[in-house]
Structures are given as C-alpha cells and as structure tokens.
Write an enzyme that holds these catalytic residues in place. Sequence first.
Site, PDB file in Angstrom:
ATOM      1  CG  HIS A 311      -1.798  -1.173   1.337  1.00 13.40           C
ATOM      2  ND1 HIS A 311      -2.074  -1.789   2.533  1.00 13.40           N
ATOM      3  CD2 HIS A 311      -2.474  -1.854   0.377  1.00 13.40           C
ATOM      4  CE1 HIS A 311      -2.896  -2.801   2.305  1.00 13.40           C
ATOM      5  NE2 HIS A 311      -3.148  -2.865   1.009  1.00 13.40           N
ATOM      6  CD1 TRP A 530       7.607   0.375   6.711  1.00 11.14           C
ATOM      7  CD2 TRP A 530       5.863   1.706   7.184  1.00 11.14           C
ATOM      8  NE1 TRP A 530       8.076   1.668   6.823  1.00 11.14           N
ATOM      9  CE2 TRP A 530       7.034   2.505   7.128  1.00 11.14           C
ATOM     10  CE3 TRP A 530       4.649   2.321   7.471  1.00 11.14           C
ATOM     11  CZ2 TRP A 530       7.014   3.877   7.336  1.00 11.14           C
ATOM     12  CZ3 TRP A 530       4.621   3.689   7.675  1.00 11.14           C
ATOM     13  CH2 TRP A 530       5.794   4.449   7.614  1.00 11.14           C
ATOM     14  CG  HIS A 531       0.539  -2.283   4.933  1.00  9.86           C
ATOM     15  ND1 HIS A 531      -0.503  -1.389   4.785  1.00  9.86           N
ATOM     16  CD2 HIS A 531       0.917  -2.196   6.234  1.00  9.86           C
ATOM     17  CE1 HIS A 531      -0.741  -0.784   5.936  1.00  9.86           C
ATOM     18  NE2 HIS A 531       0.114  -1.257   6.833  1.00  9.86           N
ATOM     19  CB  SER A 532       6.149  -5.835   1.776  1.00 10.77           C
ATOM     20  OG  SER A 532       6.725  -4.542   1.701  1.00 10.77           O
TER      21      SER A 532
END
Length: 600
Positions: A311, A530-532
Amino acid sequence: MSYPFLSEFDIIFAGGGSTACVVAGRLAACDSSLKILILEGGQHTLNKAAHVQPYQYFTHLAPTCTTMTFNIGNPSSHLNGRAPIVQCAHCVGGGSSVNFMNYTRSPASDFDDWGVDGWESKNLIPLMKKLETYEVQADRSTHGYDGPIKVSSGGCKMSISEDFIRVGTKYHKRPFSDDSEDLETCNSYSPWFKYIDGTTGTRSDAAHCYVYNQAHNPNLQIWAGKRVKRVIFEDKRAVGVEFTNDPVSCPDADQSSSTVRASKLVVISGGAFGSPAILERSGIGAEAVLKQCGIEQRVHLPGVGETYRDHIGAFVPYFVGDEFVTMDRLWRGEESVIQEHLARWKSHRKSLIAQNGNDAKIKWRPDDEELKVMGSTFEPRWKEFFQDRPEKAVAIWTVFSGFLMSSDFPPRNYMTAEMIELYPVSVGSVHVKLGEDGKEDIDFTTGYLDDPSDIVPLNFGYKKMREICRRMPSYRGEVAAFHPHFQEGSTAVCGEATGPVDLNAPDIIYTAEDDEAIEKFIRGNIQTSWHSLGTCAMKSRADQGVVDARLNVYGVTNLKVADLSIVPKNVGTNTYSTALIIGEKAAMIIAEDLGIEYRL
C-alpha cells in the site's frame, strides 16, 4: 533465553515474524511434546520497552535502528528518479513488534477474491474471531471476545482525532460509524482502535501473545540472531536448514554456517522479502535469477519473488496550536514529559505511553462529484474494481496527533495527515542478486505508481485532506517544507496560519500549475505503508504460484510457506490482521497434516 540443546526438531520455522509466532504457538499449545524451533535473524523483544510501550513505535523507523531492515529499491522514473526504501521487521514477532498497532480488517470479499479453496471468508471469519479479544464494544457478531490478541482504544483519547471525525462528517458529508471493522462498512468516519491491551497498556503482539507466554515449554525454542541461508534437501524432501549468526544482530559473532534438522516439516516464514530469498538461495525460483547468482536450480518456480504488492501512502504535516495535546513532546524525547506519562502508565496503565496518536480514520470511497474531479485516468479502474463493490475502499485517510519526524524540527505541536492507497494496480518484484563486491544483494523493484491510475487518488487525497485539516480547531497552517511547492501568487501557497478557516469556507482553487506541483510532490514523497506481500503467491503453478492451498511449495515435499508473501491479491487493510489470520489457518493445516488434534 537458554534452552536444552537439540540438533533435530519436528518443525523448523525459518523466520520468527507475526505468522510464525502464531503457528508455532498454536501447535505447541496443542501438543507440548512437539519439538518446534523458530530461527529469527533479529533479536528478542521480550518485555523490551521499545516494543511493549506503544508510543515508542516511531523509534523503529530511525535509520540506525536494527529492529528493521531497510530494503533499497531500484530507482524509478515514476518516483522522480528516487530509489525507494521499504523497511521490514527484523526482530522476534516481526511487524507485530514494531508496527503502528492500527486495528484494521479487510472486507470479507477480499478473501473470496483470492479464489483459493479453503481460504474463503466463510472459513476465515471464525479464525478472525478466535484470535482476538475485542475490548471496545460488546456483542458484535463479527468480533471475538476470548482470543490472545487484545484490541482497545488505547491509553487516552486525542481531541485532534475527535475533531477530524467532526469536521469529516460535517464538511466532507460522510456518516459516522462506531465500527468500520465489521468486514463490510466503508466510507464513514470512525474511531481507529488499536492492538493495545486495554488492561496492561502494552502492545498486543504475536510474540508475547502466542510464544513468549509458553516459556515453560522447553520444546518450543526461539533462536534469535540466526539468519537462515537455505533449506537443506534430501532428493526433493526438506530435512532442515542452514543458518549463520545474523551480521546485524550479532556483528562480532562467527559467521560460519551451522545446520539443524527437521523430522517433519520446514516452514519458511521470512515475509515478503525473506521468504523468496530463502527459496532462491535453496535453488527454487526462476532459472535466470538463480544462474546470475551461481545457484543450482532445484525447482523451476518463476513466480518466486514476483507480484510484489504494497500500500502506498503520503505523510503531510501541519502546525497545531500550543494548547492541544499531541505526541510530539514524547517523540522528541523530552525526559520530564516522558517520566510524567510513564508514572501514570505504571500506576493505572493509562496515558500517552499507551497511545499511537492515531484515533480516527475514514475508509474512503469517492462520490460522484469527487470522481468527476479525479478525471478520466482513474475511471476505468473505478468501473472495473470499485464501482459495484461498496465494501471496497480506495484509500484510508487519517490524522496523527503529532509528527513522527518532529525531533528534527522546531519544538512545536504538529499533526500529520496520511493517505494510504489500498488497492494500487502496480506490482513489483524482489530477488536475490550478486552485488558488485560479489556478495548477496537485493534486486528490488517496488512498482510504485507504474500504473497511471495509482497516483490519481493520492493527488486528490492531498487536496481533500488539506481542506479537512484547515477546518479543524487545532490547525495553525502547513509545514511548507513537506508540502508541494506552489508558485508565488498561487492561492494554494502553504504557510503558517493563526487558526482554522470556517467550516463553510470555499475550497482552495488549484490551477493547472498547482496540480503539476502536487503530482511532483506525490512522486517525490510517496512511500511504503510497510504492508509488503505477495512474493510467494498462493496460486496455481501455471499462474506463477509458489504454494498451493495447503501452503506446500510446488515441486518439493515437507516445505511450506506461511506469511504475508503467500497473499495472491491485495487486501484493503493494515496487514497485521492478515498475518494473524494466515497464522491461524496455517496452524490448522499443519495440525491436520501431522495428525494432531487441533482443539483450541
């Protein structure tokens, strides 16, 4: 932590992040005789203030921090030539030990969209309820009330967030909802609850809630500071792993390799960056990638490391009046203020120590008027994905009561507007490669803004969030250095102000040159949320999948992947909730495979 030495375990987890802690903890609780090893490159987080005190989450973003790995992407023309940096957790508990603690859940339809047997929402909703204790409201049918993960409103309420909701509902003309995490509610202003234990005032992370609380079991072991290099095979069967001391966690330790065997199963749980790297170092991946690194191919799986998703978001700060409460004095490290709040926190577990400064949000969908303003570039994406799916938000908009970088700025009060785009079209990839020095490096392409439609909601979000912020009582102007550079004479020029504009004041009128400045700003400042995820996708092998519906890696046996890397399509949420669900489902699958009664 000391353990009796074992050279062989039943199950080895290569990585000790959120999902690994859930799976290992659940399996150990089902059968305490099961010998389980978690190998984690980062350090322990047990009862460490930086991890258990919620307000300290910002410390993990410091460039010198060792609890995060800083992955540097390839430069992109879509980002004004920047090389984006995407951090991922490097500690026991993974992202759950360092994240912002925002409690968000995907719409149920996200899981149905995956099209994977057994992973439909009807099968996952019971697990969502099982894992949580929802301390906020009673008798909500989609929430759980007896799980290990606690959800609360945190240590105290922030008036800035309350004003965000008030202005949003009146000016932006959206309704209020007291629960936008019921798996379907969207496009309403609502409180933003947190993964914080309302009784203890501490972070509710997977390490403490699933694993550290079983320290009495010597068969459940965590070896911190150990970097898994590769999986060891006998023919096509995974039988163990090779590991070294992690060079970041243990810089002075011997870097020679060791091995440990697994009699039943190896589970790779290194996250969107770590899991594909372990597979590729083990000879599983695309031939061209492995050949460039001098790795003999064991299994041809070209999907390894592909379909990287995230995101994307922007953080935009504003000045706030001195009379308003923000997190800035704590985040600046003002010792007297910290001690004051620590005393209250230790006394009754309430205060800004148990806060993340983020109490309100909207899962935003544009209305017809906003869609017209956004223009034709976004229209095909809207019609194809969003238009007939009212539960799908385009973005999350929120304000933080403070500025995470305030320590580098004058000692003022700030608030930060954030826009997080939830379903960007663009995808990237992450692979191992050999650097110029012959050592292993990362070949990472984020894909951010590669698709022209992805920037449109962000450009619009900047404008609308600015209008909301300038109507809030706390508003004292823009921190111009972190806003677009508008030409002198433009009505959009940023700067300080003596107070807010009237709720019914006209919106700022932006010229074509102003719009260009906004787009340049977004391209120059957009960053990870930080939503890998997605780099070992749970899809058919023919569709570049890496694992099947039972998380088995194609082409080998006794090897699974369990973490966010398996997610085959993006999810409209802060991804900690997804990592927990994957962990609960993986525990059930593994228990079934091993013939263990799963009675929890």
